[in-house]
Design a protein around this motif. Structure first.
Motif, PDB file in Angstrom:
ATOM      1  N   HIS A  16       1.025  -1.208  -0.002  1.00 20.37           N
ATOM      2  CA  HIS A  16      -0.137   0.094  -0.039  1.00 20.37           C
ATOM      3  C   HIS A  16       0.908   1.262   0.026  1.00 20.37           C
ATOM      4  CE1 HIS A  16      -3.705   2.326   0.778  1.00 20.37           C
ATOM      5  NE2 HIS A  16      -3.113   2.931   1.580  1.00 20.37           N
ATOM      6  N   ALA A  17       2.021   1.228   0.689  1.00 22.60           N
ATOM      7  CA  ALA A  17       2.772   2.363   0.933  1.00 22.60           C
ATOM      8  C   ALA A  17       3.538   2.592  -0.459  1.00 22.60           C
ATOM      9  CB  ALA A  17       3.730   2.354   1.920  1.00 22.60           C
ATOM     10  N   THR A  18       3.930   1.594  -0.855  1.00 23.15           N
ATOM     11  CA  THR A  18       4.512   1.501  -2.259  1.00 23.15           C
ATOM     12  C   THR A  18       3.832   2.216  -3.378  1.00 23.15           C
ATOM     13  OG1 THR A  18       5.840  -0.334  -1.544  1.00 23.15           O
ATOM     14  CG2 THR A  18       5.892   0.136  -3.873  1.00 23.15           C
ATOM     15  N   TRP A  19       2.373   1.581  -3.339  1.00 27.15           N
ATOM     16  CA  TRP A  19       1.494   2.339  -4.242  1.00 27.15           C
ATOM     17  C   TRP A  19       1.439   3.527  -4.208  1.00 27.15           C
ATOM     18  CZ3 TRP A  19      -1.527   2.943  -8.258  1.00 27.15           C
ATOM     19  CH2 TRP A  19      -2.755   3.782  -8.010  1.00 27.15           C
ATOM     20  N   TYR A  21       3.500   5.524  -2.995  1.00 24.39           N
ATOM     21  CA  TYR A  21       4.673   6.655  -3.085  1.00 24.39           C
ATOM     22  C   TYR A  21       4.721   6.746  -4.921  1.00 24.39           C
ATOM     23  CZ  TYR A  21       9.635   7.494  -3.797  1.00 24.39           C
ATOM     24  OH  TYR A  21      10.955   8.007  -4.099  1.00 24.39           O
ATOM     25  N   CYS A  22       4.496   5.509  -5.277  1.00 28.17           N
ATOM     26  CA  CYS A  22       4.570   5.434  -6.788  1.00 28.17           C
ATOM     27  C   CYS A  22       3.530   6.288  -7.725  1.00 28.17           C
ATOM     28  CB  CYS A  22       4.338   4.135  -7.494  1.00 28.17           C
ATOM     29  SG  CYS A  22       5.886   2.925  -7.084  1.00 28.17           S
ATOM     30  N   ALA A  23       2.331   6.482  -6.970  1.00 29.67           N
ATOM     31  CA  ALA A  23       1.328   7.240  -7.591  1.00 29.67           C
ATOM     32  C   ALA A  23       1.715   8.824  -7.427  1.00 29.67           C
ATOM     33  CB  ALA A  23      -0.039   6.972  -6.803  1.00 29.67           C
ATOM     34  N   LYS A  24       2.435   9.003  -6.403  1.00 30.03           N
ATOM     35  CA  LYS A  24       2.708  10.445  -6.221  1.00 30.03           C
ATOM     36  C   LYS A  24       3.786  10.742  -7.107  1.00 30.03           C
ATOM     37  CE  LYS A  24       3.505  14.337  -4.478  1.00 30.03           C
ATOM     38  NZ  LYS A  24       2.785  15.649  -4.771  1.00 30.03           N
ATOM     39  N   ARG A  25       4.796   9.849  -7.111  1.00 26.11           N
ATOM     40  CA  ARG A  25       6.100  10.202  -8.143  1.00 26.11           C
ATOM     41  C   ARG A  25       5.781  10.149  -9.578  1.00 26.11           C
ATOM     42  NH1 ARG A  25      10.779  11.635  -6.903  1.00 26.11           N
ATOM     43  NH2 ARG A  25      11.753   9.980  -8.390  1.00 26.11           N
ATOM     44  N   ALA A  26       4.613   9.434 -10.065  1.00 23.84           N
ATOM     45  CA  ALA A  26       4.250   9.633 -11.404  1.00 23.84           C
ATOM     46  C   ALA A  26       3.567  10.489 -11.808  1.00 23.84           C
ATOM     47  CB  ALA A  26       3.227   8.255 -11.521  1.00 23.84           C
ATOM     48  N   GLY A  27       2.587  11.439 -11.066  1.00 22.62           N
ATOM     49  CA  GLY A  27       2.194  12.618 -11.318  1.00 22.62           C
ATOM     50  C   GLY A  27       1.129  12.325 -12.352  1.00 22.62           C
ATOM     51  N   GLY A  28       0.907  10.974 -12.710  1.00 21.16           N
ATOM     52  CA  GLY A  28       0.143  10.725 -13.750  1.00 21.16           C
ATOM     53  C   GLY A  28      -1.249  10.736 -14.141  1.00 21.16           C
ATOM     54  N   VAL A  33      -2.931   4.936 -13.794  1.00 13.87           N
ATOM     55  CA  VAL A  33      -3.764   4.055 -13.389  1.00 13.87           C
ATOM     56  C   VAL A  33      -4.120   3.114 -14.236  1.00 13.87           C
ATOM     57  CG1 VAL A  33      -6.480   3.631 -12.688  1.00 13.87           C
ATOM     58  CG2 VAL A  33      -4.994   5.950 -11.850  1.00 13.87           C
ATOM     59  N   PHE A  34      -4.142   3.166 -15.635  1.00 10.89           N
ATOM     60  CA  PHE A  34      -4.325   2.045 -16.430  1.00 10.89           C
ATOM     61  C   PHE A  34      -3.196   0.812 -16.451  1.00 10.89           C
ATOM     62  CE2 PHE A  34      -3.685   0.228 -20.877  1.00 10.89           C
ATOM     63  CZ  PHE A  34      -4.977  -0.508 -20.931  1.00 10.89           C
ATOM     64  N   LEU A  35      -2.059   1.490 -16.524  1.00 10.46           N
ATOM     65  CA  LEU A  35      -0.839   0.797 -16.408  1.00 10.46           C
ATOM     66  C   LEU A  35      -0.918   0.141 -15.043  1.00 10.46           C
ATOM     67  CD1 LEU A  35       1.785  -0.136 -17.472  1.00 10.46           C
ATOM     68  CD2 LEU A  35       2.882   1.877 -16.499  1.00 10.46           C
ATOM     69  N   VAL A  36      -1.091   0.547 -13.885  1.00  8.61           N
ATOM     70  CA  VAL A  36      -1.003  -0.140 -12.746  1.00  8.61           C
ATOM     71  C   VAL A  36      -2.231  -1.180 -12.680  1.00  8.61           C
ATOM     72  CG1 VAL A  36      -1.771  -0.022 -10.112  1.00  8.61           C
ATOM     73  CG2 VAL A  36      -0.013   1.559 -11.355  1.00  8.61           C
ATOM     74  N   GLY A  37      -3.338  -0.814 -13.233  1.00  8.55           N
ATOM     75  CA  GLY A  37      -4.462  -2.114 -13.503  1.00  8.55           C
ATOM     76  C   GLY A  37      -3.925  -3.120 -14.287  1.00  8.55           C
ATOM     77  N   LEU A  38      -3.116  -2.870 -15.388  1.00  7.76           N
ATOM     78  CA  LEU A  38      -2.618  -4.149 -16.272  1.00  7.76           C
ATOM     79  C   LEU A  38      -1.648  -4.744 -15.332  1.00  7.76           C
ATOM     80  CD1 LEU A  38      -1.824  -2.270 -19.654  1.00  7.76           C
ATOM     81  CD2 LEU A  38      -3.698  -3.810 -19.120  1.00  7.76           C
ATOM     82  N   VAL A  39      -0.854  -4.227 -14.771  1.00  8.65           N
ATOM     83  CA  VAL A  39       0.037  -4.983 -13.938  1.00  8.65           C
ATOM     84  C   VAL A  39      -0.789  -5.700 -12.856  1.00  8.65           C
ATOM     85  CG1 VAL A  39       2.141  -4.753 -12.078  1.00  8.65           C
ATOM     86  CG2 VAL A  39       2.051  -3.180 -13.875  1.00  8.65           C
ATOM     87  N   MET A  40      -1.782  -5.192 -12.359  1.00  8.43           N
ATOM     88  CA  MET A  40      -2.372  -5.846 -11.038  1.00  8.43           C
ATOM     89  C   MET A  40      -3.259  -7.223 -11.740  1.00  8.43           C
ATOM     90  SD  MET A  40      -3.789  -2.958  -8.345  1.00  8.43           S
ATOM     91  CE  MET A  40      -5.272  -2.640  -9.300  1.00  8.43           C
ATOM     92  N   ASN A  41      -3.805  -6.991 -12.804  1.00  8.31           N
ATOM     93  CA  ASN A  41      -4.372  -7.949 -13.423  1.00  8.31           C
ATOM     94  C   ASN A  41      -3.601  -9.161 -13.861  1.00  8.31           C
ATOM     95  OD1 ASN A  41      -7.229  -7.187 -13.522  1.00  8.31           O
ATOM     96  ND2 ASN A  41      -6.979  -5.789 -15.058  1.00  8.31           N
ATOM     97  N   ALA A  42      -2.427  -8.756 -14.359  1.00  7.44           N
ATOM     98  CA  ALA A  42      -1.307  -9.838 -14.602  1.00  7.44           C
ATOM     99  C   ALA A  42      -0.953 -10.656 -13.505  1.00  7.44           C
ATOM    100  CB  ALA A  42      -0.006  -9.134 -15.116  1.00  7.44           C
ATOM    101  N   ALA A  43      -1.124 -10.141 -12.152  1.00  4.78           N
ATOM    102  CA  ALA A  43      -1.096 -11.023 -11.026  1.00  4.78           C
ATOM    103  C   ALA A  43      -2.378 -11.632 -10.607  1.00  4.78           C
ATOM    104  CB  ALA A  43      -0.326 -10.130  -9.880  1.00  4.78           C
TER     105      ALA A  43
END
Length: 93
Positions: A16-19, A21-28, A33-43
């Protein structure tokens, strides 16, 4: 509390903390959100496939609606979080 339960809680906290941190750094926004969704679905998809092959699945339309609604709410949360991180400090958001 058993050791395995404690380890699961600690792993969840780190993820949760990593997510965040990455969300803040991405500024996206949507692309992040789409890329994270793809990674989560792959898992999740392989784990779901194993679960279904062992236990089977019998969803009603109502249950499927709750699942879709949950996905919509999670996507909205992620997008609002991205907006907050773009405008506010990490520790405040």
């Amino acid at each position: 509390m058993s050791i395995s339960a404690l380890l699961l809680v600690l792993v969840a906290a780190v993820l949760h903390a990593t997510w965040n941190y990455c969300a803040k750094r991405a500024g996206g926004g949507l692309p992040f959100v789409f890329l994270v969704g793809l990674v989560m679905n792959a898992a999740y998809v392989p784990a779901l496939a194993v679960f279904i092959s062992i236990y089977g699945i019998d969803l009603t339309w109502s249950e499927a609606g709750w699942i879709v609604g949950s996905g919509v709410l999670k996507t909205g949360y992620s997008l609002f979080l991205q907006r907050g991180y773009r405008t506010g400090d990490f520790s405040l958001v």
